[in-house]
Design a protein around this motif. Structure first.
Motif, PDB file in Angstrom:
ATOM      1  N   ALA A  66       0.843  -1.200   0.000  1.00 18.97           N
ATOM      2  CA  ALA A  66       0.000   0.000   0.000  1.00 18.97           C
ATOM      3  C   ALA A  66       0.876   1.247   0.000  1.00 18.97           C
ATOM      4  CB  ALA A  66      -0.900  -0.006   1.233  1.00 18.97           C
ATOM      5  N   PRO A  67       0.454   2.295  -0.667  1.00 14.88           N
ATOM      6  CA  PRO A  67       1.269   3.519  -0.715  1.00 14.88           C
ATOM      7  C   PRO A  67       1.379   4.161   0.662  1.00 14.88           C
ATOM      8  CG  PRO A  67      -0.916   3.904  -1.638  1.00 14.88           C
ATOM      9  CD  PRO A  67      -0.807   2.424  -1.422  1.00 14.88           C
ATOM     10  N   GLN A  68       2.516   4.757   0.939  1.00 11.34           N
ATOM     11  CA  GLN A  68       2.730   5.428   2.214  1.00 11.34           C
ATOM     12  C   GLN A  68       1.835   6.662   2.311  1.00 11.34           C
ATOM     13  OE1 GLN A  68       4.221   4.471   4.736  1.00 11.34           O
ATOM     14  NE2 GLN A  68       6.216   3.555   4.388  1.00 11.34           N
ATOM     15  N   PRO A  69       1.219   6.911   3.496  1.00 14.43           N
ATOM     16  CA  PRO A  69       0.394   8.115   3.634  1.00 14.43           C
ATOM     17  C   PRO A  69       1.253   9.370   3.579  1.00 14.43           C
ATOM     18  CG  PRO A  69       0.679   7.022   5.755  1.00 14.43           C
ATOM     19  CD  PRO A  69       1.255   6.107   4.714  1.00 14.43           C
ATOM     20  N   THR A  70       0.671  10.416   3.092  1.00 13.72           N
ATOM     21  CA  THR A  70       1.371  11.700   3.026  1.00 13.72           C
ATOM     22  C   THR A  70       1.451  12.317   4.425  1.00 13.72           C
ATOM     23  OG1 THR A  70      -0.656  12.965   2.702  1.00 13.72           O
ATOM     24  CG2 THR A  70       0.410  12.043   0.731  1.00 13.72           C
ATOM     25  N   PRO A  71       2.358  13.274   4.634  1.00 12.25           N
ATOM     26  CA  PRO A  71       2.410  13.947   5.945  1.00 12.25           C
ATOM     27  C   PRO A  71       1.076  14.556   6.357  1.00 12.25           C
ATOM     28  CG  PRO A  71       4.391  14.430   4.702  1.00 12.25           C
ATOM     29  CD  PRO A  71       3.477  13.672   3.763  1.00 12.25           C
ATOM     30  N   THR A  72       0.327  15.074   5.376  1.00 12.42           N
ATOM     31  CA  THR A  72      -0.984  15.650   5.701  1.00 12.42           C
ATOM     32  C   THR A  72      -1.927  14.574   6.223  1.00 12.42           C
ATOM     33  OG1 THR A  72      -0.700  17.342   4.001  1.00 12.42           O
ATOM     34  CG2 THR A  72      -2.944  16.932   4.776  1.00 12.42           C
ATOM     35  N   GLN A  73      -1.927  13.413   5.583  1.00 14.85           N
ATOM     36  CA  GLN A  73      -2.767  12.311   6.038  1.00 14.85           C
ATOM     37  C   GLN A  73      -2.331  11.810   7.415  1.00 14.85           C
ATOM     38  OE1 GLN A  73      -2.097   9.799   2.611  1.00 14.85           O
ATOM     39  NE2 GLN A  73      -4.119  10.259   1.748  1.00 14.85           N
ATOM     40  N   VAL A  74      -1.021  11.738   7.607  1.00 14.93           N
ATOM     41  CA  VAL A  74      -0.513  11.305   8.911  1.00 14.93           C
ATOM     42  C   VAL A  74      -0.941  12.286   9.994  1.00 14.93           C
ATOM     43  CG1 VAL A  74       1.582  10.987  10.290  1.00 14.93           C
ATOM     44  CG2 VAL A  74       1.439  10.003   8.002  1.00 14.93           C
ATOM     45  N   ARG A  75      -0.816  13.577   9.680  1.00 11.97           N
ATOM     46  CA  ARG A  75      -1.192  14.583  10.677  1.00 11.97           C
ATOM     47  C   ARG A  75      -2.672  14.459  11.048  1.00 11.97           C
ATOM     48  NH1 ARG A  75       0.539  20.881  10.907  1.00 11.97           N
ATOM     49  NH2 ARG A  75      -0.500  21.359  12.861  1.00 11.97           N
ATOM     50  N   ALA A  76      -3.530  14.273  10.067  1.00 15.10           N
ATOM     51  CA  ALA A  76      -4.958  14.143  10.343  1.00 15.10           C
ATOM     52  C   ALA A  76      -5.232  12.916  11.213  1.00 15.10           C
ATOM     53  CB  ALA A  76      -5.737  14.042   9.030  1.00 15.10           C
ATOM     54  N   ARG A  77      -4.580  11.805  10.894  1.00 12.33           N
ATOM     55  CA  ARG A  77      -4.804  10.578  11.660  1.00 12.33           C
ATOM     56  C   ARG A  77      -4.220  10.699  13.066  1.00 12.33           C
ATOM     57  NH1 ARG A  77      -7.950   6.894  13.488  1.00 12.33           N
ATOM     58  NH2 ARG A  77      -6.932   4.928  14.008  1.00 12.33           N
ATOM     59  N   VAL A  78      -3.027  11.268  13.184  1.00 16.73           N
ATOM     60  CA  VAL A  78      -2.407  11.428  14.501  1.00 16.73           C
ATOM     61  C   VAL A  78      -3.238  12.360  15.374  1.00 16.73           C
ATOM     62  CG1 VAL A  78      -0.408  12.417  15.691  1.00 16.73           C
ATOM     63  CG2 VAL A  78      -0.070  10.832  13.800  1.00 16.73           C
ATOM     64  N   ASP A  79      -3.726  13.454  14.800  1.00 15.43           N
ATOM     65  CA  ASP A  79      -4.584  14.363  15.561  1.00 15.43           C
ATOM     66  C   ASP A  79      -5.826  13.644  16.066  1.00 15.43           C
ATOM     67  OD1 ASP A  79      -2.839  16.430  15.230  1.00 15.43           O
ATOM     68  OD2 ASP A  79      -3.955  17.427  13.629  1.00 15.43           O
ATOM     69  N   GLN A  80      -6.412  12.829  15.197  1.00 17.66           N
ATOM     70  CA  GLN A  80      -7.603  12.070  15.605  1.00 17.66           C
ATOM     71  C   GLN A  80      -7.264  11.100  16.740  1.00 17.66           C
ATOM     72  OE1 GLN A  80      -9.265   9.639  12.513  1.00 17.66           O
ATOM     73  NE2 GLN A  80     -10.888   8.827  13.799  1.00 17.66           N
ATOM     74  N   LEU A  81      -6.136  10.415  16.617  1.00 20.51           N
ATOM     75  CA  LEU A  81      -5.727   9.467  17.657  1.00 20.51           C
ATOM     76  C   LEU A  81      -5.472  10.187  18.977  1.00 20.51           C
ATOM     77  CD1 LEU A  81      -3.328   7.230  15.547  1.00 20.51           C
ATOM     78  CD2 LEU A  81      -5.447   6.469  16.645  1.00 20.51           C
ATOM     79  N   TYR A  82      -4.836  11.349  18.920  1.00 18.91           N
ATOM     80  CA  TYR A  82      -4.582  12.105  20.142  1.00 18.91           C
ATOM     81  C   TYR A  82      -5.889  12.566  20.786  1.00 18.91           C
ATOM     82  CZ  TYR A  82       0.485  12.346  19.398  1.00 18.91           C
ATOM     83  OH  TYR A  82       1.813  12.047  19.265  1.00 18.91           O
ATOM     84  N   ARG A  83      -6.849  12.998  19.968  1.00 15.48           N
ATOM     85  CA  ARG A  83      -8.141  13.411  20.541  1.00 15.48           C
ATOM     86  C   ARG A  83      -8.835  12.231  21.206  1.00 15.48           C
ATOM     87  NH1 ARG A  83      -8.637  16.236  15.659  1.00 15.48           N
ATOM     88  NH2 ARG A  83     -10.137  14.699  14.867  1.00 15.48           N
TER      89      ARG A  83
END
Length: 383
Positions: A66-83
């Motif tokens: 699978a293609p690696q997520p972009t930094p923007t995608q990582v940021r969105a997912r990490v923010d969601q996980l932190y919330r």
């Protein structure tokens, strides 16, 4: 179509060549029969089928990584996980607060039960002494004692004393019974507190598992990025802004908190003390469940800041928002607690000029940040 598993089915048996069907048999033998697959032919067919399936899979791209997520995608997912982790952290903090209270009540009940048991033991010893004295004196009818007495006046005085002793004995028995009832009540209350404590501890383990899983996933996502990408995602490198420089304004917290030039004055000295404490903790690490003095989660920082000002705040964000007078966003003053997200899962300490000090998440220390960085949910003025 032949199955891929097992040998091919046998040819159907021929009918018996009697006179009634000779012509049919002859006609049937003249027609060319289909050759059934057997032995090496079947194995070859299976090999070709599997090879074709593998080729199709490769061409379809299913087997490719699978293609690696972009930094923007990582940021969105990490923010969601932190919330999500922070929401679970607030539930953990609330459960821990209740578990600690249950443990304190259990200790208090244990101490009270020990004191009552000591009183009971003393009362039982006293009853034992009275019973032993009665046994030694024997049970003689009072009228007989009066007739046999050499000094009736002395006997009457003794009888009155015995009556008083009997009343004291009855009181001692009643005291023992009361202490026994109290010990049973204390034991029942202790069983209830122990059940509550056990339930809270199980709840703590569940929330801890949730928090750990989400933070682990966030760390895995961040570890796949380059250092510069990680800094961008976590907000550590934004051109020297207040958000990324946790110590940039830590040199004069008291002046700003008390209303220095160009700043808004804190409404009370206690609010100013809380703001000053928050400034002193800039750069401290975020640790979920921590309340200081060296590490904090978001509600732990708010609690510690007001504890330094002599005010006891509840442990969780959804309790802290009800611990003072609600104020609108346009009326914010330094020291007000500002809350974010619909679930009231994050809190910061407002310091003026549209900024707050808060403990963001495990990838960022206690820092200054604009209050419009997150969805605003409400504010409370504690004092």
């Amino acid at each position: 179509m032949l199955p891929l598993c097992g040998p091919p089915p046998d040819d159907p048996p021929h009918p018996r060549p009697d006179e009634g069907n000779v012509k049919l048999l002859v006609a049937a033998h003249r027609r060319p029969r289909q050759r059934s697959l057997s032995g090496g032919t079947a194995r070859a067919a299976v090999t070709l089928a599997l090879a074709g399936a593998a080729t199709a899979t490769c061409f379809d791209g299913v087997g490719q990584a699978a293609p690696q997520p972009t930094p923007t995608q990582v940021r969105a997912r990490v923010d969601q996980l932190y919330r999500e982790a922070e929401t679970a952290t607030q539930k953990y903090d609330g459960a821990k607060e209740k578990a600690d209270a249950a443990a304190r009540r259990l200790r208090t009940l244990g101490d009270e039960a020990a004191r009552t048991q000591a009183d009971l033991n003393s009362a039982r010893d006293a009853l034992g002494s009275i019973a032993a004295a009665q046994y030694r004196e024997g049970e003689i009818d009072p009228a007989v004692r009066l007739m046999l007495s050499d000094d009736p006046r002395h006997y009457l005085e003794s009888a009155e004393f015995a009556q008083r002793a009997g009343a004291r004995q009855s009181a001692a028995v009643a005291g023992v019974r009361g202490r026994l009832r109290k010990i049973e009540q204390l034991r029942g209350a202790a069983r209830g507190e122990l059940a509550s404590l056990t339930s809270r501890q199980a709840e703590l383990r569940r929330h801890k598992k949730t928090i750990t899983a989400k933070l682990d996933e966030a760390r895995r996502l961040l570890s796949r990025l380059s250092p510069s990408q990680r800094a961008e995602v976590t907000g550590q490198d934004t051109g020297g802004s207040p958000v990324s420089s946790p110590t940039a304004h830590s040199t004069a917290p008291t002046a700003r908190a008390l209303g220095g030039p160009g700043s808004v004055t804190a409404p009370t000295s206690r609010a100013a003390t809380a703001v000053a404490y928050a400034y002193q903790k800039l750069g401290s690490p975020y640790v979920w469940g921590a309340t200081g003095p060296h590490a904090f989660d978001c509600s732990g920082l708010a609690q510690a800041a007001y504890r330094a000002a002599g005010i006891s705040l509840p442990r969780t964000t959804y309790a802290q928002i009800n611990s003072g007078r609600r104020v609108s966003r346009s009326d914010l003053l330094p020291g007000d607690l500002v809350f974010f997200y619909s679930g009231i899962s994050h809190v910061g300490i407002y310091v003026g000029d549209g900024r707050m000090i808060h403990a963001p998440n495990p990838s960022a220390p206690v820092r200054l940040a604009p209050i419009d960085q997150m969805p605003f949910a409400g504010a409370t003025r504690v004092v």
